[in-house]
Design an enzyme around this catalytic site. Sequence first.
Site, PDB file in Angstrom:
ATOM      1  N   GLU A 107       0.820  -1.206   0.000  1.00  0.00           N
ATOM      2  CA  GLU A 107       0.000   0.000   0.000  1.00  0.00           C
ATOM      3  C   GLU A 107       0.854   1.256   0.000  1.00  0.00           C
ATOM      4  O   GLU A 107       0.589   2.227  -0.727  1.00  0.00           O
ATOM      5  CB  GLU A 107      -0.924   0.023   1.226  1.00  0.00           C
ATOM      6  CG  GLU A 107      -1.860  -1.172   1.318  1.00  0.00           C
ATOM      7  CD  GLU A 107      -1.295  -2.294   2.178  1.00  0.00           C
ATOM      8  OE1 GLU A 107      -2.046  -2.827   3.003  1.00  0.00           O
ATOM      9  OE2 GLU A 107      -0.095  -2.603   2.025  1.00  0.00           O
ATOM     10  N   TRP A 142      15.937 -47.019  -9.791  1.00  0.00           N
ATOM     11  CA  TRP A 142      15.149 -45.804  -9.785  1.00  0.00           C
ATOM     12  C   TRP A 142      13.732 -46.150 -10.210  1.00  0.00           C
ATOM     13  O   TRP A 142      13.561 -46.877 -11.193  1.00  0.00           O
ATOM     14  CB  TRP A 142      15.734 -44.779 -10.731  1.00  0.00           C
ATOM     15  CG  TRP A 142      17.067 -44.273 -10.324  1.00  0.00           C
ATOM     16  CD1 TRP A 142      18.288 -44.669 -10.772  1.00  0.00           C
ATOM     17  CD2 TRP A 142      17.314 -43.252  -9.363  1.00  0.00           C
ATOM     18  NE1 TRP A 142      19.285 -43.968 -10.161  1.00  0.00           N
ATOM     19  CE2 TRP A 142      18.716 -43.077  -9.288  1.00  0.00           C
ATOM     20  CE3 TRP A 142      16.510 -42.464  -8.539  1.00  0.00           C
ATOM     21  CZ2 TRP A 142      19.317 -42.154  -8.444  1.00  0.00           C
ATOM     22  CZ3 TRP A 142      17.103 -41.538  -7.712  1.00  0.00           C
ATOM     23  CH2 TRP A 142      18.471 -41.390  -7.657  1.00  0.00           C
ATOM     24  N   CYS A 164      -2.861  -3.347   7.281  1.00  0.00           N
ATOM     25  CA  CYS A 164      -2.622  -3.534   8.712  1.00  0.00           C
ATOM     26  C   CYS A 164      -2.935  -2.262   9.490  1.00  0.00           C
ATOM     27  O   CYS A 164      -2.865  -1.153   8.962  1.00  0.00           O
ATOM     28  CB  CYS A 164      -1.167  -3.950   8.956  1.00  0.00           C
ATOM     29  SG  CYS A 164       0.051  -2.718   8.442  1.00  0.00           S
ATOM     30  N   THR A 192      14.424 -43.795   5.358  1.00  0.00           N
ATOM     31  CA  THR A 192      14.898 -43.426   4.032  1.00  0.00           C
ATOM     32  C   THR A 192      16.381 -43.086   4.061  1.00  0.00           C
ATOM     33  O   THR A 192      17.134 -43.450   3.153  1.00  0.00           O
ATOM     34  CB  THR A 192      14.088 -42.225   3.506  1.00  0.00           C
ATOM     35  OG1 THR A 192      12.719 -42.606   3.367  1.00  0.00           O
ATOM     36  CG2 THR A 192      14.609 -41.752   2.160  1.00  0.00           C
ATOM     37  N   LEU A 250      19.493 -35.100  -0.428  1.00  0.00           N
ATOM     38  CA  LEU A 250      18.303 -34.245  -0.373  1.00  0.00           C
ATOM     39  C   LEU A 250      18.617 -32.798  -0.741  1.00  0.00           C
ATOM     40  O   LEU A 250      17.926 -31.872  -0.305  1.00  0.00           O
ATOM     41  CB  LEU A 250      17.641 -34.306   1.016  1.00  0.00           C
ATOM     42  CG  LEU A 250      17.179 -35.699   1.477  1.00  0.00           C
ATOM     43  CD1 LEU A 250      16.553 -35.623   2.871  1.00  0.00           C
ATOM     44  CD2 LEU A 250      16.187 -36.304   0.494  1.00  0.00           C
ATOM     45  N   ASP A 268      18.514 -45.409   1.712  1.00  0.00           N
ATOM     46  CA  ASP A 268      18.907 -44.795   0.433  1.00  0.00           C
ATOM     47  C   ASP A 268      20.116 -43.880   0.536  1.00  0.00           C
ATOM     48  O   ASP A 268      20.709 -43.524  -0.486  1.00  0.00           O
ATOM     49  CB  ASP A 268      17.729 -43.993  -0.144  1.00  0.00           C
ATOM     50  CG  ASP A 268      16.537 -44.868  -0.470  1.00  0.00           C
ATOM     51  OD1 ASP A 268      16.723 -46.090  -0.625  1.00  0.00           O
ATOM     52  OD2 ASP A 268      15.418 -44.326  -0.586  1.00  0.00           O
ATOM     53  N   SER A 313      14.779 -49.595  -4.487  1.00  0.00           N
ATOM     54  CA  SER A 313      13.856 -48.520  -4.835  1.00  0.00           C
ATOM     55  C   SER A 313      14.406 -47.586  -5.905  1.00  0.00           C
ATOM     56  O   SER A 313      13.733 -46.627  -6.298  1.00  0.00           O
ATOM     57  CB  SER A 313      13.525 -47.694  -3.581  1.00  0.00           C
ATOM     58  OG  SER A 313      14.699 -47.120  -3.022  1.00  0.00           O
ATOM     59  N   GLY A 339       9.765 -41.861   3.884  1.00  0.00           N
ATOM     60  CA  GLY A 339       9.126 -43.001   3.229  1.00  0.00           C
ATOM     61  C   GLY A 339       7.664 -43.180   3.615  1.00  0.00           C
ATOM     62  O   GLY A 339       6.990 -42.259   4.074  1.00  0.00           O
ATOM     63  N   ALA A 349       6.848 -41.317  -4.987  1.00  0.00           N
ATOM     64  CA  ALA A 349       7.081 -41.936  -6.294  1.00  0.00           C
ATOM     65  C   ALA A 349       6.734 -43.414  -6.181  1.00  0.00           C
ATOM     66  O   ALA A 349       7.127 -44.085  -5.218  1.00  0.00           O
ATOM     67  CB  ALA A 349       8.534 -41.761  -6.723  1.00  0.00           C
TER      68      ALA A 349
END
Length: 373
Positions: free
Chosen positions: A54, A172, A77, A198, A206, A202, A170, A300, A156
């Site tokens: 604003e 791919w 606000c 996981t 990440l 694996d 797992s 998982g 997945a």
Amino acid sequence: MSAADRGAMLRALGLAAKARGRTRPNPMVGAVVVRDGVTVGEGYHRRAGSSHAEVEALRAAGYLAAGATLYVTLEPCNHHGRTPPCADAILAAGVRRVVVAMRDPNPDVTGRGAERLRAEGVEVEVGLCEDDARALNRVFLANVLERRPFVHLKMAATLDGRITASDGSSRWITGLEARHEVHRLRAGVDAVCAGVGTVLEDNPELTARDVGARKQPARVVFDSTLRTPVTSRLVETVAAGPVIAIARPGAHDGRRAALEQAGVAVLEVPGEGSGRGVAIREALAALVARGVCEVLVEGGATLAASLVASDVVDRYLVMVAPKLVGGGTPLLGDIGVTSMSEARELRLVAVRRLGEDFVVEAEPRRTRREGGA
């Protein structure tokens, strides 16, 4: 309201979206000033701590704001934060009419800005393009109303709904295009979450790779007893982005000390009933308290089931590969549903193809939670 009103509000929403990912923990807000059918000022909230939308729009309009209509995507606000109240700026500018897309969802302040303006003789209308405004700020709404991050759950699976084959393998499930999409998703959130199972099975990093990420997301492990190895890729790449382990109180002191020495932050969260996991809502509350506003959860099956059962998933992304394995691990663990009449109903948002795979996007059918009247 008129087509001109709607057009001005859509422009304000477009301006707000320019700051996507840069305003947290604040919402994205855009504003447009129109006088005698002509736009005389525009603005948007660019980043946390900067001027509100604003104020930006009124500054651009200058003296032409007097007697004009202000379109703003979120209720102005009427309280002091990092910046003065926007209601004061609107009144000082002499704006005659204010059109608001949605009220401020914060239950402590909702409605106060509109009430202040009306008390001073300004015409205020609320609700134009509200659904669009809520969709734009869905992360902010989860943070304020639920006191937790917005949760994307990515899973997945094969066409027959398996995330591993019978031998536990797992990789791919999906192809290169789908995996690239996962990295793009990681780059757009504050944190990527996984269960300790996981991590042990694996050994993922990440991180967001090959997508030009401005910064790496935090990596969060739901690890009630601190089984995450110090030698895991997750811990070894702590310099790339923060790593947070969420554990039950009193988890193994020796392993905790080793993880903390390696740079991992350990958050203690109460246990979940008689099970071995942590209380999901308390864990998410601890994350949002640390400034984690949006998370991508990547499995998982046990963690996914806990999130679904706790009703905290905001967006489902299921990547399905045209493969069949028969046995193996199902996509989702037990969520407490025993009959089809109890099934969790989702709203299908989109189905799209990624290479040889396809992605199903859905969201829960929830009653809208408001911040106030």
